[in-house]
Motif scaffolding. Structure first.
Motif, PDB file in Angstrom:
ATOM      1  N   LEU A   1      -5.778   1.064  -1.271  1.00 28.80           N
ATOM      2  CA  LEU A   1      -4.549   1.849  -1.244  1.00 28.80           C
ATOM      3  C   LEU A   1      -4.293   2.450   0.133  1.00 28.80           C
ATOM      4  CD1 LEU A   1      -4.740   3.793  -4.620  1.00 28.80           C
ATOM      5  CD2 LEU A   1      -3.457   1.733  -4.114  1.00 28.80           C
TER       6      LEU A   1
ATOM      7  N   ASP B   1      -2.521  -6.974  -0.401  1.00 26.89           N
ATOM      8  CA  ASP B   1      -1.780  -6.215  -1.402  1.00 26.89           C
ATOM      9  C   ASP B   1      -2.625  -5.983  -2.650  1.00 26.89           C
ATOM     10  OD1 ASP B   1       0.410  -6.057   0.193  1.00 26.89           O
ATOM     11  OD2 ASP B   1       1.532  -7.646  -0.785  1.00 26.89           O
ATOM     12  N   VAL B   2      -2.399  -4.851  -3.299  1.00 24.54           N
ATOM     13  CA  VAL B   2      -3.031  -4.590  -4.582  1.00 24.54           C
ATOM     14  C   VAL B   2      -2.619  -5.690  -5.544  1.00 24.54           C
ATOM     15  CG1 VAL B   2      -3.190  -2.964  -6.500  1.00 24.54           C
ATOM     16  CG2 VAL B   2      -3.053  -2.119  -4.159  1.00 24.54           C
ATOM     17  N   ASP B   3      -3.591  -6.275  -6.254  1.00 21.93           N
ATOM     18  CA  ASP B   3      -3.306  -7.452  -7.078  1.00 21.93           C
ATOM     19  C   ASP B   3      -2.776  -7.077  -8.459  1.00 21.93           C
ATOM     20  OD1 ASP B   3      -5.525  -6.849  -8.768  1.00 21.93           O
ATOM     21  OD2 ASP B   3      -6.867  -7.830  -7.352  1.00 21.93           O
TER      22      ASP B   3
ATOM     23  N   LYS C   1       0.831  -1.193   0.000  1.00 20.36           N
ATOM     24  CA  LYS C   1       0.000   0.000   0.000  1.00 20.36           C
ATOM     25  C   LYS C   1       0.869   1.249   0.000  1.00 20.36           C
ATOM     26  CE  LYS C   1      -2.173  -2.793  -0.330  1.00 20.36           C
ATOM     27  NZ  LYS C   1      -1.387  -3.728   0.391  1.00 20.36           N
TER      28      LYS C   1
ATOM     29  N   CYS D   1      -4.443  -4.504 -10.526  1.00 19.14           N
ATOM     30  CA  CYS D   1      -4.466  -3.169  -9.928  1.00 19.14           C
ATOM     31  C   CYS D   1      -5.796  -2.889  -9.244  1.00 19.14           C
ATOM     32  CB  CYS D   1      -4.165  -2.091 -10.967  1.00 19.14           C
ATOM     33  SG  CYS D   1      -3.396  -0.616 -10.244  1.00 19.14           S
ATOM     34  N   ASN D   2      -6.374  -3.905  -8.611  1.00 18.57           N
ATOM     35  CA  ASN D   2      -7.555  -3.729  -7.766  1.00 18.57           C
ATOM     36  C   ASN D   2      -7.115  -3.850  -6.324  1.00 18.57           C
ATOM     37  OD1 ASN D   2      -9.261  -6.023  -9.973  1.00 18.57           O
ATOM     38  ND2 ASN D   2      -9.028  -3.821 -10.195  1.00 18.57           N
ATOM     39  N   GLY D   3      -7.724  -3.138  -5.433  1.00 17.12           N
ATOM     40  CA  GLY D   3      -7.410  -3.305  -4.028  1.00 17.12           C
ATOM     41  C   GLY D   3      -7.439  -2.004  -3.251  1.00 17.12           C
TER      42      GLY D   3
ATOM     43  N   ILE E   1      -9.794   3.143  -2.676  1.00 13.82           N
ATOM     44  CA  ILE E   1      -9.616   1.829  -3.294  1.00 13.82           C
ATOM     45  C   ILE E   1      -9.577   1.942  -4.813  1.00 13.82           C
ATOM     46  CG2 ILE E   1     -10.854   0.682  -1.392  1.00 13.82           C
ATOM     47  CD1 ILE E   1     -13.170   0.277  -3.335  1.00 13.82           C
ATOM     48  N   PHE E   2      -8.969   0.939  -5.458  1.00 10.98           N
ATOM     49  CA  PHE E   2      -9.129   0.715  -6.883  1.00 10.98           C
ATOM     50  C   PHE E   2     -10.221  -0.337  -7.042  1.00 10.98           C
ATOM     51  CE2 PHE E   2      -4.696   2.252  -7.863  1.00 10.98           C
ATOM     52  CZ  PHE E   2      -5.092   3.214  -8.780  1.00 10.98           C
TER      53      PHE E   2
ATOM     54  N   LEU F   1     -12.310  -5.741  -0.254  1.00  9.37           N
ATOM     55  CA  LEU F   1     -12.401  -4.326  -0.593  1.00  9.37           C
ATOM     56  C   LEU F   1     -13.384  -3.621   0.336  1.00  9.37           C
ATOM     57  CD1 LEU F   1     -12.525  -4.599  -4.497  1.00  9.37           C
ATOM     58  CD2 LEU F   1     -10.556  -4.015  -3.083  1.00  9.37           C
TER      59      LEU F   1
END
Length: 347
Positions: free
Chosen positions: A329, A320-322, A3, A325-327, A22-23, A115
């Protein structure tokens, strides 16, 4: 990828500053693919406190669990003594209610919503049919980057049985995500609110007495140090970095980036924020409270105008952001001196 930072705001700020960032995923199918465990079931009891929930699994979409298994689903909020940490976009799970959860497994073996509120669907009834939809907590999330595709149906409400069946096919690779085949009932074109999110309250329940409610965004905050705590009344804040979490191995410019962020926030009307550097006395290594937000209660010394930044998620609280690029921050919120606030309750 770690993050960017873990930020807890011990103050009252506009929602756009205070919310969790979040993404969002492309659609619910992708959210399932990126989760460690996707299960449907019931919250049966609190295992430790009101933030640790026992979840009885009655259907498995993805993961190595079986029907009848019990897991601990932990909220992102926390309690340290008589102080409650409130995380924006966190879901306050209700005992006896059924949920569809998209989870990640934390290092200590319990589970959290991948999320936050976006990964939690509450069961309710519409026209005699069992329906799954987000709770109102999804309104406390902020989305990074461009606005996500509302046609994905991620904020819709769905026929429970159709959604569970369709998701199993997506996870097993037998079909692609399709909102119609997933049993969508209401999408953003019918029910809209902030961020194109469905403000869905499936069952009308009597309001709990105010002392039983967790603090909301509009709660009055206290410094918690003096015998007669003072109310938060101004908008002048300091920002510092926790000495025990002052670096990010994936970003050598983390301190510089933080300074730029503080400067940008100073451009908001009514705010005065100064960066004071690294506070060596604040050391979250070990995370005795179980959450970086809990460590703030000790680090800040009760100063609700002092914000701490924790780089590199030192308490391992966020997945962790996958690769897509979702997850999550960063997590934002506040802590309050207790669950009861006389100004809010009127008594």
């Amino acid at each position: 990828m770690r993050k960017i930072f873990y930020l807890v705001l011990c103050l009252l700020l506009p929602i756009g500053v205070q919310a969790t960032l979040i993404f969002p995923p492309e659609d619910i199918g992708r959210m399932a693919e990126n989760s460690d465990l996707v299960v449907y079931g019931e919250i049966t009891r609190h295992t430790v406190d009101e933030f640790h929930n026992e979840f009885l699994i009655t259907d498995v979409v993805k993961g190595n669990k079986q029907v009848g298994d019990h897991i601990v689903v932990r909220e992102y909020g926390n309690r340290v003594g008589d102080r409650f940490t409130v995380i924006s976009g966190d879901v306050n799970y209700e005992l006896g209610r059924n949920y569809l959860l998209f989870l990640w497994e934390s290092p200590n073996g319990d589970y959290k919503a991948h999320l936050l509120a976006m990964s939690v669907f509450l069961e309710g009834t519409i026209q005699g049919k069992s329906v799954l939809a987000h709770t109102a907590s999804v309104l406390d999330l902020e989305f990074a980057g461009a606005e996500y595709d509302v046609a994905s149906g991620i904020n819709g409400s769905y026929d429970r049985d159709q959604l569970l069946s369709h998701l199993k096919g997506v996870v097993n690779g037998t079909n692609q995500w399709n909102t119609d085949k997933a049993g969508i009932r209401y999408n953003v074109n019918i029910v809209q609110s902030k961020h194109h999110s469905v403000d869905f309250q499936p069952k009308a329940a009597a309001a709990a007495p105010c002392p039983n409610d967790q603090p909301c965004h509009c709660t009055t905050l206290f410094d918690g140090i003096t015998a007669n705590p003072a109310k938060f009344e101004n908008s002048t804040f300091t920002v510092c970095v926790a000495g025990g979490a002052s670096s990010d191995p994936t970003n050598p410019n983390a301190i510089t980036d933080l300074g730029n962020a503080v400067s940008a926030m100073n451009g908001m009307p009514g705010l005065s924020i100064s960066y004071t550097g690294v506070d060596a006395a604040c050391s979250p290594i070990g995370c005795t409270s179980g959450a970086a937000s809990g460590e703030v209660a000790g680090c800040a010394g009760g100063d609700c105008n002092k914000m701490f930044v924790f780089f590199d998620d030192p308490c391992n609280e966020i997945a962790d952001v996958d690769a897509n690029c979702n997850g999550v921050l960063g997590i934002g919120g506040h802590f309050a001196s207790s669950a009861t606030h006389t100004d809010l309750c009127g008594d």
